[in-house]
Design a protein around this motif. Structure first.
Motif, mmCIF file in Angstrom:
data_model
loop_
_atom_site.group_PDB
_atom_site.id
_atom_site.type_symbol
_atom_site.label_atom_id
_atom_site.label_comp_id
_atom_site.label_asym_id
_atom_site.label_seq_id
_atom_site.Cartn_x
_atom_site.Cartn_y
_atom_site.Cartn_z
ATOM 1 N N GLU A 90 0.758 -1.321 0.114
ATOM 2 C CA GLU A 90 -0.035 -0.021 0.033
ATOM 3 C C GLU A 90 0.781 1.329 0.216
ATOM 4 N N LYS A 91 1.916 1.379 0.873
ATOM 5 C CA LYS A 91 2.830 2.430 0.847
ATOM 6 C C LYS A 91 3.286 2.488 -0.553
ATOM 7 N N ILE A 92 3.676 1.692 -1.226
ATOM 8 C CA ILE A 92 4.476 1.619 -2.355
ATOM 9 C C ILE A 92 3.460 2.344 -3.602
ATOM 10 N N VAL A 93 2.409 1.562 -3.541
ATOM 11 C CA VAL A 93 1.239 1.763 -4.658
ATOM 12 C C VAL A 93 0.766 3.344 -4.726
ATOM 13 N N TYR A 94 0.669 3.835 -3.084
ATOM 14 C CA TYR A 94 -0.035 5.035 -3.017
ATOM 15 C C TYR A 94 0.796 6.121 -2.467
ATOM 16 N N ALA A 95 2.332 5.987 -2.810
ATOM 17 C CA ALA A 95 2.899 7.007 -2.410
ATOM 18 C C ALA A 95 2.730 8.266 -2.756
ATOM 19 N N HIS A 96 2.292 8.686 -3.841
ATOM 20 C CA HIS A 96 1.745 9.767 -4.251
ATOM 21 C C HIS A 96 0.842 10.398 -3.492
ATOM 22 N N GLU A 97 -0.138 9.728 -3.150
ATOM 23 C CA GLU A 97 -1.297 10.104 -2.189
ATOM 24 C C GLU A 97 -0.925 10.474 -0.609
ATOM 25 N N LEU A 98 -0.008 9.660 -0.194
ATOM 26 C CA LEU A 98 0.252 9.221 1.222
ATOM 27 C C LEU A 98 1.184 10.193 1.622
ATOM 28 N N THR A 99 2.072 10.825 0.695
ATOM 29 C CA THR A 99 3.219 11.428 0.994
ATOM 30 C C THR A 99 3.370 12.768 0.289
ATOM 31 N N VAL A 100 3.787 13.785 0.895
ATOM 32 C CA VAL A 100 4.133 15.092 0.189
ATOM 33 C C VAL A 100 5.240 14.956 -0.698
ATOM 34 N N GLU A 101 5.473 16.055 -1.675
ATOM 35 C CA GLU A 101 6.200 16.044 -2.569
ATOM 36 C C GLU A 101 7.907 16.193 -1.906
ATOM 37 N N ALA A 102 7.711 17.224 -1.274
ATOM 38 C CA ALA A 102 9.006 17.773 -0.292
ATOM 39 C C ALA A 102 8.572 18.628 0.938
#
Length: 453
Positions: A59-71
C-alpha cells in the motif's frame, strides 16, 4: 522404506495407560482427515494471509503519491486544519465530512474522510491534502477503521471471504475452526513419537525426512497457529457470535466513551454530518485533545449533529497503550469525556492486542514479518503433509497405522469426557462440530465395511 514406515508408526506404550493407543488413534485419524480435507482451506487462508501481511508495505508503495508530500518545505509551518479541510471540500464537494486524520509525520499527508454517496458499506472517500500547501494529492476509497486503501482492502476481502461476500466467509471460518485442532493434534503426535526433535533430521531420507521437517517445524510454529486460530474466530460469523456472547456475559467488552455535561444529543463517535463552523473548530478540537494528553496519529470524528461532541481517537495501533479517546464539546472546546486504554478491563486489552496482532499492525513491520513467517510455515506443513500421504498411499501397499474406528476401543472413562469436550467445542464452533461428526461417522462406517469385507 517399509521398515521406516513401521518404525514411524510405532510408539513406546509400555509406560502409558491402556487407553493411550486408542486415544492416539483418534488424534491420528482426526489429524489425517483434517490434513486431507481441511488442509485446502488452510492453504488458501495461509496464502491470502501471507499476501495480506505484505499488503501494508504494498500500500505504501502503490499510493506513495497520495500518502506523502513531494517535499517538506524547510522551516514552513503546516496550514490550519480548517484550510486543509476547505481544500478537500473544494475538490470534492459531494458528501459530508466523517472524520479527519491530521498528518502524523512530517512527510505524510492529511486524510479527510468523506461520507460520500454510492460507496460500499464501511467505505469512505479519503481525500489526501498536502498539509503545507493545501494541494489535494488525490482521493481514494478507504475501508474500515484501519483506513485500508483499495489494494489492501481488496486483499483483505480476499483473505476474509475470497471476494464472494457473506457465503465466502464460511471458508475462513472453517479454516480458523480447524487450525487449532490440527496444530494441537500435530504437537501431541510429534511429542509422543520416539524420535521427536526440535530440529529436522537433515540426514534422513524419504518419508522419514519429510516427517522430520513436518513435525519439528510444526512444533516451532504451533503457538503462532493457535493464536491465529483463536483471533480469527473472533471475526467469524457463527463462532464469532458465540464469542461476543461470552464477552458480554463476562464483562470483557470494550468500554464506550461517555460524554458528561452540556447538550450532547446523539452519541460521541458517530459521524454523519457537517455541523456549523465545524471546519473552523477542527484546530481547537485537536488542541483540546492534545491538552488531554493525546498524541498522533489522531482521528477527529465529526459529531452526529448540532450540539453533539467531537470524538478524538489515538490511532497508534503499533503501541496499543496509546489508544485513548476523548470527547470534546463543540461549543466550549472543553473535554467532556475520556476513555483511557489503561482503564480497559484486562480481557478487553488482550482482545485488542490479539486483533491488532492478527491484522499485522501490532508493533508494525516486525508483526507483519512474523505473520508472513507463520503463513509460509503453514504452507510448507501442508505440502509436507500431502507428500507423506502420497509416499505411503494405500496403492503403494502400506497399511493404515491404526484401524479405522479403532479409537472406539478407548475405555468409557476416557472416551466419555473426550466426547463431552468435543460436543461442547462443536456446539461453540459449529464449523468444527459438524465436520468432526462427519469424520467420526465416516471413520466408523469405513472400519465396519473393511471388517465385514
Amino acid at each position: 522404506m517399509t521398515s521406516d514406515v513401521r518404525e514411524l508408526n510405532s510408539a513406546p506404550e509400555r509406560s502409558r495407560p491402556a487407553a493411550w493407543p486408542a486415544l492416539r488413534a483418534l488424534v491420528l485419524r482426526l489429524h489425517f482427515y483434517a490434513g486431507i480435507l481441511v488442509a485446502p482451506f488452510l492453504l488458501v487462508a495461509a496464502a491470502t494471509g501471507l499476501l495480506y501481511a505484505a499488503s501494508f508495505q504494498i500500500e505504501k508503495i502503490v499510493y506513495a503519491h497520495e500518502l506523502t508530500v513531494e517535499a517538506v518545505p524547510p522551516g514552513k509551518q503546516r496550514l490550519p486544519l480548517a484550510r486543509q479541510i476547505a481544500a478537500a471540500r473544494t475538490a470534492h464537494p459531494q458528501g459530508t465530512i466523517g472524520a479527519v486524520r491530521p498528518a502524523a509525520e512530517p512527510e505524510a499527508t492529511t486524510r479527510i474522510l468523506l461520507d460520500a454517496p454510492d460507496l460500499p458499506e464501511s467505505t469512505r472517500l479519503a481525500v489526501f491534502v498536502d498539509p503545507y500547501t493545501g494541494q489535494v494529492r488525490g482521493a481514494l476509497e478507504s475501508y474500515g477503521s484501519s483506513g485500508a486503501l483499495p489494494v489492501r482492502a481488496w486483499i483483505s476481502t480476499l483473505h476474509r471471504h475470497l471476494q464472494l461476500g457473506e457465503p465466502g466467509r464460511l471458508y475462513s471460518e472453517l479454516a480458523a475452526s480447524w487450525l487449532w485442532v490440527v496444530a494441537l493434534g500435530g504437537v501431541v503426535l510429534w511429542l509422543s513419537h520416539r524420535r521427536r526433535a526440535l530440529r529436522p533430521d537433515r540426514t534422513a531420507k524419504g518419508l522419514r525426512r519429510t516427517l522430520s521437517w513436518h513435525g519439528s517445524v510444526g512444533l516451532w510454529i504451533a503457538v503462532g497457529l493457535l493464536f491465529l486460530s483463536a483471533t480469527g474466530l473472533t471475526w467469524s460469523k457463527y463462532a464469532g457470535a458465540n464469542v461476543d456472547k461470552v464477552q458480554t456475559a463476562l464483562g470483557w467488552t470494550t468500554p464506550a466513551l461517555s460524554v458528561s455535561g452540556g447538550d450532547h444529543s446523539g452519541h460521541a463517535g458517530h459521524s454523519g454530518g457537517d455541523s456549523a463552523g465545524a471546519e473552523a473548530d477542527a484546530d481547537r478540537i485537536a488542541a483540546a485533545a492534545a491538552g488531554a494528553g493525546l498524541s498522533g496519529p489522531l482521528e477527529i470524528v465529526w459529531p452526529a449533529g448540532p450540539g453533539a461532541a467531537f470524538t478524538v481517537k489515538e490511532m497508534d495501533r503499533e503501541w496499543p497503550q496509546r489508544n485513548d479517546q476523548v470527547a470534546v464539546d463543540a461549543a466550549s472546546g472543553r473535554v467532556a469525556g475520556e476513555l483511557r486504554f489503561d482503564d480497559f478491563p484486562p480481557a478487553a486489552k488482550l482482545i485488542r492486542w490479539g486483533i491488532d496482532g492478527h491484522m499485522g499492525v501490532l508493533f508494525g513491520l516486525p508483526n507483519q514479518i512474523l505473520l508472513m513467517a507463520l503463513a509460509t510455515g503453514l504452507i510448507f506443513l501442508i505440502g509436507w503433509g500431502y507428500r507423506m500421504w502420497w509416499l505411503r498411499r494405500p496403492t503403494k501397499g502400506f497399511a493404515a497405522p491404526y484401524a479405522r474406528g479403532g479409537w472406539r476401543a478407548a475405555p468409557p472413562a476416557v472416551l466419555l469426557p473426550a466426547g463431552a469436550v468435543a460436543i461442547a467445542a462443536g456446539a461453540f464452533i459449529p464449523l468444527l462440530g459438524i465436520p468432526l461428526l462427519a469424520f467420526l461417522v465416516v471413520d466408523v462406517v469405513m472400519g465396519r465395511v473393511k471388517a465385514s469385507g
